[in-house]
Design a protein around this motif. Structure first.
Motif, short mmCIF file in Angstrom:
data_model
loop_
_atom_site.label_atom_id
_atom_site.label_comp_id
_atom_site.label_asym_id
_atom_site.label_seq_id
_atom_site.Cartn_x
_atom_site.Cartn_y
_atom_site.Cartn_z
N LEU A 23 2.77 -6.80 9.55
CA LEU A 23 1.46 -7.39 9.29
C LEU A 23 1.43 -8.82 9.86
O LEU A 23 2.46 -9.50 9.86
CB LEU A 23 1.17 -7.44 7.79
N LYS A 37 -2.70 -1.50 16.87
CA LYS A 37 -3.48 -0.59 16.02
C LYS A 37 -4.47 0.22 16.87
O LYS A 37 -4.72 1.39 16.58
CB LYS A 37 -4.22 -1.37 14.93
N ALA A 47 4.58 -1.06 8.71
CA ALA A 47 4.06 -1.84 9.83
C ALA A 47 4.46 -3.28 9.68
O ALA A 47 4.89 -3.72 8.61
CB ALA A 47 2.53 -1.75 9.87
N VAL A 69 -0.53 -9.69 2.70
CA VAL A 69 -1.46 -10.28 3.66
C VAL A 69 -2.78 -10.72 3.01
O VAL A 69 -3.36 -11.71 3.40
CB VAL A 69 -1.71 -9.31 4.85
N ASP A 125 -8.22 3.40 7.08
CA ASP A 125 -8.34 1.93 7.04
C ASP A 125 -8.48 1.50 5.58
O ASP A 125 -9.50 1.83 4.95
CB ASP A 125 -9.57 1.51 7.86
N ASN A 169 15.17 -0.76 3.49
CA ASN A 169 16.06 -1.52 2.62
C ASN A 169 16.39 -0.67 1.40
O ASN A 169 15.50 -0.32 0.62
CB ASN A 169 15.35 -2.82 2.20
N ILE A 194 6.85 -1.90 16.80
CA ILE A 194 6.81 -1.48 15.39
C ILE A 194 5.52 -0.72 15.08
O ILE A 194 5.54 0.32 14.43
CB ILE A 194 6.93 -2.69 14.44
N SER A 227 -6.63 -0.10 10.93
CA SER A 227 -7.33 -1.29 10.45
C SER A 227 -8.60 -1.48 11.27
O SER A 227 -8.65 -1.08 12.43
CB SER A 227 -6.41 -2.50 10.65
N THR A 233 -6.66 -5.84 1.87
CA THR A 233 -6.13 -5.43 0.57
C THR A 233 -5.13 -6.47 0.06
O THR A 233 -4.42 -7.10 0.85
CB THR A 233 -5.44 -4.05 0.71
N LEU A 269 0.82 -1.22 0.00
CA LEU A 269 0.00 0.00 0.00
C LEU A 269 0.85 1.26 0.00
O LEU A 269 0.48 2.27 -0.60
CB LEU A 269 -0.92 -0.01 1.23
N GLY A 270 2.00 1.23 0.68
CA GLY A 270 2.86 2.41 0.74
C GLY A 270 3.28 2.86 -0.64
O GLY A 270 3.23 4.06 -0.98
N ASN A 280 2.73 4.53 7.33
CA ASN A 280 2.22 3.31 6.68
C ASN A 280 3.00 2.05 7.08
O ASN A 280 2.41 0.98 7.21
CB ASN A 280 2.28 3.51 5.15
N ILE A 286 11.81 2.79 10.90
CA ILE A 286 11.07 3.52 11.94
C ILE A 286 11.30 2.99 13.35
O ILE A 286 10.89 3.63 14.32
CB ILE A 286 9.55 3.56 11.62
N1 LIG Z 1 -3.08 -5.11 3.48
C1 LIG Z 1 -4.14 -5.09 4.26
O1 LIG Z 1 -5.08 -5.90 4.10
C2 LIG Z 1 -4.25 -4.06 5.37
C3 LIG Z 1 -5.46 -3.98 6.07
C4 LIG Z 1 -5.59 -3.02 7.09
C5 LIG Z 1 -4.51 -2.19 7.38
N2 LIG Z 1 -3.34 -2.31 6.68
C6 LIG Z 1 -2.25 -1.40 7.05
O2 LIG Z 1 -1.76 -0.77 5.87
C7 LIG Z 1 -0.34 -0.54 6.00
C8 LIG Z 1 0.40 -1.15 4.80
O3 LIG Z 1 0.09 -2.53 4.76
P1 LIG Z 1 0.61 -3.46 3.55
O4 LIG Z 1 -0.37 -4.56 3.42
O5 LIG Z 1 0.98 -2.65 2.39
O6 LIG Z 1 1.94 -4.07 4.21
P2 LIG Z 1 3.20 -4.79 3.53
O7 LIG Z 1 2.92 -5.10 2.10
O8 LIG Z 1 3.58 -5.91 4.45
O9 LIG Z 1 4.31 -3.65 3.58
C9 LIG Z 1 4.77 -3.21 4.81
C10 LIG Z 1 5.80 -2.16 4.56
O10 LIG Z 1 6.28 -1.71 5.84
C11 LIG Z 1 7.70 -1.76 5.79
N3 LIG Z 1 8.28 -1.88 7.12
C12 LIG Z 1 8.07 -2.84 8.05
N4 LIG Z 1 8.81 -2.59 9.14
C13 LIG Z 1 9.49 -1.44 8.90
C14 LIG Z 1 10.41 -0.67 9.63
N5 LIG Z 1 10.82 -1.03 10.85
N6 LIG Z 1 10.89 0.48 9.09
C15 LIG Z 1 10.50 0.87 7.85
N7 LIG Z 1 9.64 0.16 7.08
C16 LIG Z 1 9.15 -0.99 7.61
C17 LIG Z 1 8.02 -2.94 4.90
O11 LIG Z 1 9.37 -2.89 4.48
P3 LIG Z 1 10.21 -4.23 4.04
O12 LIG Z 1 9.88 -4.47 2.60
O13 LIG Z 1 11.62 -3.84 4.28
O14 LIG Z 1 9.74 -5.35 4.93
C18 LIG Z 1 7.01 -2.69 3.78
O15 LIG Z 1 7.48 -1.70 2.91
C19 LIG Z 1 0.06 -1.13 7.35
O16 LIG Z 1 0.08 -0.12 8.32
C20 LIG Z 1 -1.06 -2.13 7.64
O17 LIG Z 1 -1.22 -2.38 9.02
C21 LIG Z 1 -3.19 -3.22 5.69
#
Ligand SMILES: NC(=O)c1ccc[n+]([C@@H]2O[C@H](COP(=O)([O-])OP(=O)(O)OC[C@H]3O[C@@H](n4cnc5c(N)ncnc54)[C@H](OP(=O)(O)O)[C@@H]3O)[C@@H](O)[C@H]2O)c1
Length: 252
Positions: A93, A174, A91, A207, A199, A38, A117, A146, A203, A17-18, A89, A63
């Motif tokens: 997961l 959260k 996190a 995950v 939220d 990274n 985290i 979320s 997605t 999502l980021g 963003n 972070i």
């Molecule tokens: N996807 C969903 O269904 C969903 C639903 C509700 C809420 N959310 C929220 O939406 C946001 C994005 O979710 P996503 O699904 O896109 O997650 P994701 O694909 O797992 O991506 C997570 C991102 O966070 C980075 N990250 C993790 N730890 C970090 C740290 N210590 N410092 C800097 N970056 C770090 C990861 O970097 P690396 O590549 O280096 O690991 C990656 O770029 C999160 O806050 C999540 O809780 C997602």
């Protein structure tokens, strides 16, 4: 100082999502800072965005590390002088088998890891960038939350979070992040800075990739993008989701 365009920092913007939020904000004419821990992944994301005509810069940022946050703040200060939008963003997961746990048997280590985290690091990052956001004419802070962090929804027996008491660590972090959103928004009333939670709904990132009913990343990014671009009369201290449209309010 490089520019008068709006500057948006998205943490964890190398994938998921980021990256999509960065793409959509970039398409709206903002300069996007791709926060990533990274370097290779961050630079690759910037290249992808640049190929689409977006002005993007890699910003090294873990972070969970105070020195990394401090260096990132310095880099933004020296290169731009201020920050308009911060999307918290990045996190952890709940995708690993050990993330499935009951409140009765979760380990202190796992709980602490998630709180670190998904809550403590978000607060630290926001606090560190706040002086630069105060220099913006229209600062916007967007916290990625979320429904799993909603106590109200989780307590409803028929809601998807209801019958499953698992993933306390992610949910509690959260929920704490939601409380940070509300309290910071109240503290900053009168400054012009708006603080809201977004939220994305389930997605199709890592995950939700095998869930056919999950949102596309384009859909999931919309509440955060909308909150990043709020007008001066827009809301603050609120929790928005995509359900009906990106302006649907979630209960806390
Ligand atoms: N996807 C969903 O269904 C969903 C639903 C509700 C809420 N959310 C929220 O939406 C946001 C994005 O979710 P996503 O699904 O896109 O997650 P994701 O694909 O797992 O991506 C997570 C991102 O966070 C980075 N990250 C993790 N730890 C970090 C740290 N210590 N410092 C800097 N970056 C770090 C990861 O970097 P690396 O590549 O280096 O690991 C990656 O770029 C999160 O806050 C999540 O809780 C997602």
């Amino acid at each position: 100082m490089e520019t008068q365009k709006k500057i948006a920092l998205i943490t964890g913007a190398n994938r998921g999502l980021g990256l999509e939020i960065a793409r959509q904000l970039g398409n709206k004419g903002m300069i996007v800072l791709v926060g990533a821990r990274n370097e290779m992944a961050g630079v690759a994301a910037v290249e992808k965005l640049s190929q689409q005509g977006i002005v993007a810069h890699f910003l090294p940022l873990d972070i969970t590390k105070a020195e990394s946050i401090a260096a990132a703040v310095n880099q933004v200060k020296n290169q731009f002088g201020w920050l308009d939008v911060l999307v918290n963003n990045a996190a952890r997961l709940p995708v690993k088998p050990e993330d499935q746990h009951n409140p009765s048997d979760i380990s202190q280590e796992l709980l602490a890891e998630y709180m670190d985290i998904n809550f403590m690091a978000q607060v630290a990052t926001t606090q560190a960038f706040l002086p630069l956001i105060r220099l913006s004419s229209a600062g916007r802070i967007v916290n990625m939350s979320s429904t799993i962090g909603s106590v109200t929804l989780t307590s409803e027996p028929l809601h998807q979070n209801g019958p499953k008491p698992a993933r306390l660590a992610y949910a509690a972090a959260k929920a704490a992040f939601n409380m940070f959103t509300v309290t910071l928004a109240k503290e900053l009333v009168g400054t012009g800075i708006k603080v809201n939670a977004a939220d994305p709904g389930l997605t199709q990132t890592q995950v939700g990739q095998e869930r056919p009913n999950a949102n596309t990343v384009e859909q999931g990014a919309k509440p955060a993008v909308w909150l990043s671009c709020l007008d001066d009369d827009g809301p603050t201290g609120c929790f928005f989701t995509h359900w009906l449209n990106h302006e649907t309010v979630n209960p806390w």
